[in-house]
Design a protein around this motif. Structure first.
Motif, PDB file in Angstrom:
ATOM      1  N   SER A 132     -47.164 -21.375  17.651  1.00  0.00           N
ATOM      2  CA  SER A 132     -47.002 -20.012  17.157  1.00  0.00           C
ATOM      3  C   SER A 132     -45.684 -19.411  17.633  1.00  0.00           C
ATOM      4  O   SER A 132     -44.906 -18.870  16.841  1.00  0.00           O
ATOM      5  CB  SER A 132     -48.178 -19.143  17.621  1.00  0.00           C
ATOM      6  N   MET A 133     -45.401 -19.519  18.927  1.00  0.00           N
ATOM      7  CA  MET A 133     -44.199 -18.908  19.474  1.00  0.00           C
ATOM      8  C   MET A 133     -42.942 -19.602  18.970  1.00  0.00           C
ATOM      9  O   MET A 133     -41.947 -18.948  18.611  1.00  0.00           O
ATOM     10  CB  MET A 133     -44.246 -18.971  21.005  1.00  0.00           C
ATOM     11  N   SER A 134     -42.960 -20.934  18.902  1.00  0.00           N
ATOM     12  CA  SER A 134     -41.776 -21.660  18.420  1.00  0.00           C
ATOM     13  C   SER A 134     -41.527 -21.382  16.934  1.00  0.00           C
ATOM     14  O   SER A 134     -40.379 -21.364  16.478  1.00  0.00           O
ATOM     15  CB  SER A 134     -41.927 -23.165  18.659  1.00  0.00           C
ATOM     16  N   THR A 135     -42.600 -21.136  16.181  1.00  0.00           N
ATOM     17  CA  THR A 135     -42.457 -20.798  14.771  1.00  0.00           C
ATOM     18  C   THR A 135     -41.822 -19.423  14.587  1.00  0.00           C
ATOM     19  O   THR A 135     -41.075 -19.194  13.625  1.00  0.00           O
ATOM     20  CB  THR A 135     -43.821 -20.847  14.063  1.00  0.00           C
ATOM     21  N   MET A 136     -42.085 -18.505  15.531  1.00  0.00           N
ATOM     22  CA  MET A 136     -41.432 -17.199  15.470  1.00  0.00           C
ATOM     23  C   MET A 136     -39.918 -17.344  15.604  1.00  0.00           C
ATOM     24  O   MET A 136     -39.157 -16.623  14.959  1.00  0.00           O
ATOM     25  CB  MET A 136     -41.982 -16.279  16.570  1.00  0.00           C
ATOM     26  N   TYR A 137     -39.490 -18.286  16.444  1.00  0.00           N
ATOM     27  CA  TYR A 137     -38.047 -18.525  16.579  1.00  0.00           C
ATOM     28  C   TYR A 137     -37.469 -19.106  15.283  1.00  0.00           C
ATOM     29  O   TYR A 137     -36.358 -18.774  14.885  1.00  0.00           O
ATOM     30  CB  TYR A 137     -37.767 -19.479  17.742  1.00  0.00           C
ATOM     31  N   LEU A 138     -38.231 -19.978  14.637  1.00  0.00           N
ATOM     32  CA  LEU A 138     -37.778 -20.540  13.367  1.00  0.00           C
ATOM     33  C   LEU A 138     -37.592 -19.450  12.325  1.00  0.00           C
ATOM     34  O   LEU A 138     -36.578 -19.386  11.626  1.00  0.00           O
ATOM     35  CB  LEU A 138     -38.780 -21.579  12.855  1.00  0.00           C
ATOM     36  N   HIS A 139     -38.590 -18.577  12.210  1.00  0.00           N
ATOM     37  CA  HIS A 139     -38.627 -17.593  11.135  1.00  0.00           C
ATOM     38  C   HIS A 139     -37.734 -16.375  11.373  1.00  0.00           C
ATOM     39  O   HIS A 139     -37.444 -15.639  10.415  1.00  0.00           O
ATOM     40  CB  HIS A 139     -40.053 -17.117  10.906  1.00  0.00           C
ATOM     41  N   TRP A 140     -37.309 -16.129  12.630  1.00  0.00           N
ATOM     42  CA  TRP A 140     -36.656 -14.848  12.912  1.00  0.00           C
ATOM     43  C   TRP A 140     -35.357 -14.960  13.705  1.00  0.00           C
ATOM     44  O   TRP A 140     -34.900 -13.962  14.259  1.00  0.00           O
ATOM     45  CB  TRP A 140     -37.628 -13.917  13.645  1.00  0.00           C
ATOM     46  N   THR A 141     -34.762 -16.150  13.762  1.00  0.00           N
ATOM     47  CA  THR A 141     -33.493 -16.232  14.503  1.00  0.00           C
ATOM     48  C   THR A 141     -32.382 -16.806  13.624  1.00  0.00           C
ATOM     49  O   THR A 141     -31.934 -16.148  12.697  1.00  0.00           O
ATOM     50  CB  THR A 141     -33.656 -17.033  15.813  1.00  0.00           C
ATOM     51  N   ILE A 142     -31.932 -18.019  13.880  1.00  0.00           N
ATOM     52  CA  ILE A 142     -30.674 -18.463  13.288  1.00  0.00           C
ATOM     53  C   ILE A 142     -30.730 -18.685  11.775  1.00  0.00           C
ATOM     54  O   ILE A 142     -29.766 -18.365  11.065  1.00  0.00           O
ATOM     55  CB  ILE A 142     -30.133 -19.723  13.990  1.00  0.00           C
ATOM     56  N   THR A 143     -31.831 -19.216  11.254  1.00  0.00           N
ATOM     57  CA  THR A 143     -31.849 -19.527   9.819  1.00  0.00           C
ATOM     58  C   THR A 143     -31.788 -18.284   8.942  1.00  0.00           C
ATOM     59  O   THR A 143     -30.967 -18.217   8.017  1.00  0.00           O
ATOM     60  CB  THR A 143     -33.071 -20.386   9.454  1.00  0.00           C
ATOM     61  N   PRO A 144     -32.613 -17.267   9.174  1.00  0.00           N
ATOM     62  CA  PRO A 144     -32.494 -16.080   8.307  1.00  0.00           C
ATOM     63  C   PRO A 144     -31.138 -15.408   8.396  1.00  0.00           C
ATOM     64  O   PRO A 144     -30.593 -14.945   7.379  1.00  0.00           O
ATOM     65  CB  PRO A 144     -33.611 -15.156   8.803  1.00  0.00           C
ATOM     66  N   TYR A 145     -30.557 -15.374   9.591  1.00  0.00           N
ATOM     67  CA  TYR A 145     -29.256 -14.714   9.705  1.00  0.00           C
ATOM     68  C   TYR A 145     -28.142 -15.553   9.092  1.00  0.00           C
ATOM     69  O   TYR A 145     -27.135 -15.006   8.631  1.00  0.00           O
ATOM     70  CB  TYR A 145     -28.970 -14.368  11.162  1.00  0.00           C
ATOM     71  N   ALA A 146     -28.302 -16.867   9.073  1.00  0.00           N
ATOM     72  CA  ALA A 146     -27.335 -17.704   8.349  1.00  0.00           C
ATOM     73  C   ALA A 146     -27.406 -17.418   6.857  1.00  0.00           C
ATOM     74  O   ALA A 146     -26.376 -17.368   6.166  1.00  0.00           O
ATOM     75  CB  ALA A 146     -27.621 -19.181   8.621  1.00  0.00           C
ATOM     76  N   ILE A 147     -28.630 -17.209   6.351  1.00  0.00           N
ATOM     77  CA  ILE A 147     -28.816 -16.905   4.926  1.00  0.00           C
ATOM     78  C   ILE A 147     -28.130 -15.587   4.556  1.00  0.00           C
ATOM     79  O   ILE A 147     -27.585 -15.438   3.459  1.00  0.00           O
ATOM     80  CB  ILE A 147     -30.320 -16.867   4.582  1.00  0.00           C
ATOM     81  N   TYR A 148     -28.134 -14.617   5.477  1.00  0.00           N
ATOM     82  CA  TYR A 148     -27.426 -13.360   5.250  1.00  0.00           C
ATOM     83  C   TYR A 148     -25.915 -13.530   5.414  1.00  0.00           C
ATOM     84  O   TYR A 148     -25.119 -12.957   4.665  1.00  0.00           O
ATOM     85  CB  TYR A 148     -27.894 -12.303   6.254  1.00  0.00           C
ATOM     86  N   CYS A 149     -25.517 -14.284   6.418  1.00  0.00           N
ATOM     87  CA  CYS A 149     -24.112 -14.351   6.816  1.00  0.00           C
ATOM     88  C   CYS A 149     -23.216 -14.982   5.750  1.00  0.00           C
ATOM     89  O   CYS A 149     -22.128 -14.465   5.464  1.00  0.00           O
ATOM     90  CB  CYS A 149     -23.997 -15.133   8.127  1.00  0.00           C
TER      91      CYS A 149
END
Length: 517
Positions: A132-149
């Protein structure tokens, strides 16, 4: 309205309006159509979202170290529009900050109590907590911000350095050249308006549920369609008023306030919460996330016919892609005067770090409460996600002070995000938007604001969080295709930025003129 781009504005606007009318007049047909389309998307296109998101992470890193990284947006002589601090505050609070306030507490309990069936994890076990906790890092850190960037950076360079029009189609100028300024450019802009209208409605639906849960906790008023309508109206009126004041007043002031409140509530809950547990779980789970990064990023569930990735990871990636296309116009616009490397730090590195801290503290706190008391899963099942948020917040010391403060943070976070988005939507719908005249008219902002608010209320009234996910998935399909194309445009620019940077020629001509004078 005289400056309206009719072929850009009307097609997506009418599609959204027709969908809303259908939902009122024939709920059964509306549900059948949206559910069927959504099922097709998550079954057939999930792998595209996964690969595209991962690809964008690598491109962000690559561009940072490329020749393009040294380029200044707007040219060597460009003076920053915003200070570094204000720039970061606006970037953070106008992207996914509204989402983390809700999902940061709710989502971990979903994963803890109902982990993916194909992984054979026992619910509420130590292994499920780690997942659960590691999935939060997947969903809310580098990948979504790369998609925005990526699209935001490409737009910033195209708009300021390539002297392209204020249009998302300008991000494809390195690939398509002047072909963009005809009907294809209008098609791309109209498509992006449609995807963002759905993505923004999804985000607004989340915020309505979050705020309504707080009102229910404090007053006892049921979190139901009636209350949702009132909350939606208040939020809508506020962000339209904020949008009417322009960038340097509404967004800048609100984002600065919210950024300070974010820091305060993070520090407070870290100190009064299960501090040692948060640090230990966060460290262990981050290691799990890094070790299994590729596996988690590319998990589609196809081998075991597991629907979990489709309803979580695909939902998030679709949501980010829906927002990223048009949000790129705003994020790119405010980057004037800063280097590309600074842009990547502010839009990718620092927000990812912030997201990790937020998830460690808020996600870790909800996991701790479920693992020790075991009642959050029942609250989620019986009373809904909005009730769970305030069950967690209510268990924190000084909750009578923290909950109203948290409600204010949620409210301002979405108002700020909506303000920036309406500015971008109004800009892409209008003619005459230039660096010297960047603001669209208030009427076009108000029209989009009202329309999106109605759609958000309709979807959560009929399907709640499932409706939010359907909106995101449907809007993300055309957006991810555009996002992939933008990646190749940016790579082309990164290889030879001097070929596309017209500010170099302008600067050279200016120097020659000064010497001649």
């Amino acid at each position: 309205m005289k400056s309206l781009k009719h072929w850009v504005f009307w097609p997506p606007f009418l599609l959204v309006v027709v969908a809303s009318i259908l939902s009122f007049t024939n709920e059964g047909a509306f549900t059948t159509i949206t559910t069927g389309a959504n099922d097709w998307v998550i079954t057939n296109v999930g792998w595209v979202f996964s690969l595209a998101g991962l690809f964008m992470v690598f491109v962000c890193v690559g561009v940072y170290f490329s020749k393009l990284g040294k380029v200044r947006i707007g040219g060597e002589n460009a003076k920053p529009l915003l200070s570094f601090r204000n720039w970061f505050a606006i970037t953070l609070t106008t992207t996914i900050a509204a989402g983390i306030t809700f999902w940061g507490i709710v989502e971990p309990i979903y994963h803890l109590t109902e982990p993916p069936a194909s992984m054979n994890l026992e619910p509420n076990s130590a292994a499920a907590a780690m997942f659960s906790m590691s999935t939060m890092y997947l969903h809310w850190t580098i990948t979504p911000y790369a998609i925005y960037c990526i699209p935001a950076l490409m737009f910033a360079f195209a708009y300021y350095n390539m002297k392209q029009p204020f249009s998302i189609s300008s991000t494809l100028a390195p690939l398509l050249g002047d072909k963009l300024h005809g009907k294809w450019g209008k098609v791309i802009d109209a498509m992006c308006l449609y995807t963002l209208a759905l993505g923004m409605a999804a985000a607004m639906g989340t915020s309505i549920l979050n705020l309504s849960g707080g009102v229910n906790y404090l007053s006892g008023i049921a979190s139901a369609p009636g209350l949702w309508a009132i909350v939606a109206a208040v939020v809508m009126i506020t962000f339209i008023i904020s949008a009417s004041t322009g960038l340097m007043k509404g967004i800048r002031i609100l984002s600065d306030i919210n950024f300070k409140l974010f820091l305060f509530i993070i520090a407070f809950i870290f100190l009064v919460g299960p501090t040692a547990y948060l640090l230990n779980l966060g460290t262990e789970s981050f290691g799990h996330y890094i070790t299994h990064f590729f596996e988690k990023s590319l998990f589609t569930g196809a081998a075991a016919d597991d629907q979990w990735p489709q309803w979580w990871t695909t939902f998030y990636w679709a949501n980010w892609f829906s927002w990223a296309a048009i949000t790129a116009l705003f994020l790119g616009r405010i980057a004037y005067g800063h280097t590309v490397r600074s842009f990547i730090i502010v839009n990718f590195v620092l927000p990812s770090f912030f997201g990790g801290i937020w998830m460690t503290i808020f996600g870790g706190t909800s996991i701790y409460m479920q693992m020790t008391d075991g009642n959050l899963g029942d609250i989620l099942t019986n009373s809904g996600p909005e009730a769970l948020v305030y069950a967690v917040m209510g268990a924190i010391p000084f909750s009578e002070i923290i909950i109203p403060l948290y409600l204010f943070i949620v409210f301002i976070a979405f108002v700020t995000a909506a303000d920036s988005t309406l500015a971008a939507m109004g800009g892409i719908s209008s003619t005459g938007i230039t660096p010297k005249s960047p603001e669209p008219g208030i009427l076009i902002k108000a029209i989009w604001g009202v329309t999106i608010s109605v759609v958000a209320w309709v979807m959560i009234s009929f399907a709640q969080t499932d409706g939010i996910k359907m909106l995101s998935n449907l809007g993300g399909v055309p957006a991810v295709i555009l996002g992939i194309t933008i990646i190749f445009a940016l790579i082309k620019v990164a290889k030879s930025p001097e070929k596309y940077d017209k500010t170099i020629k302008d600067s050279s001509e200016e120097n020659d003129h000064k010497k001649a004078g």
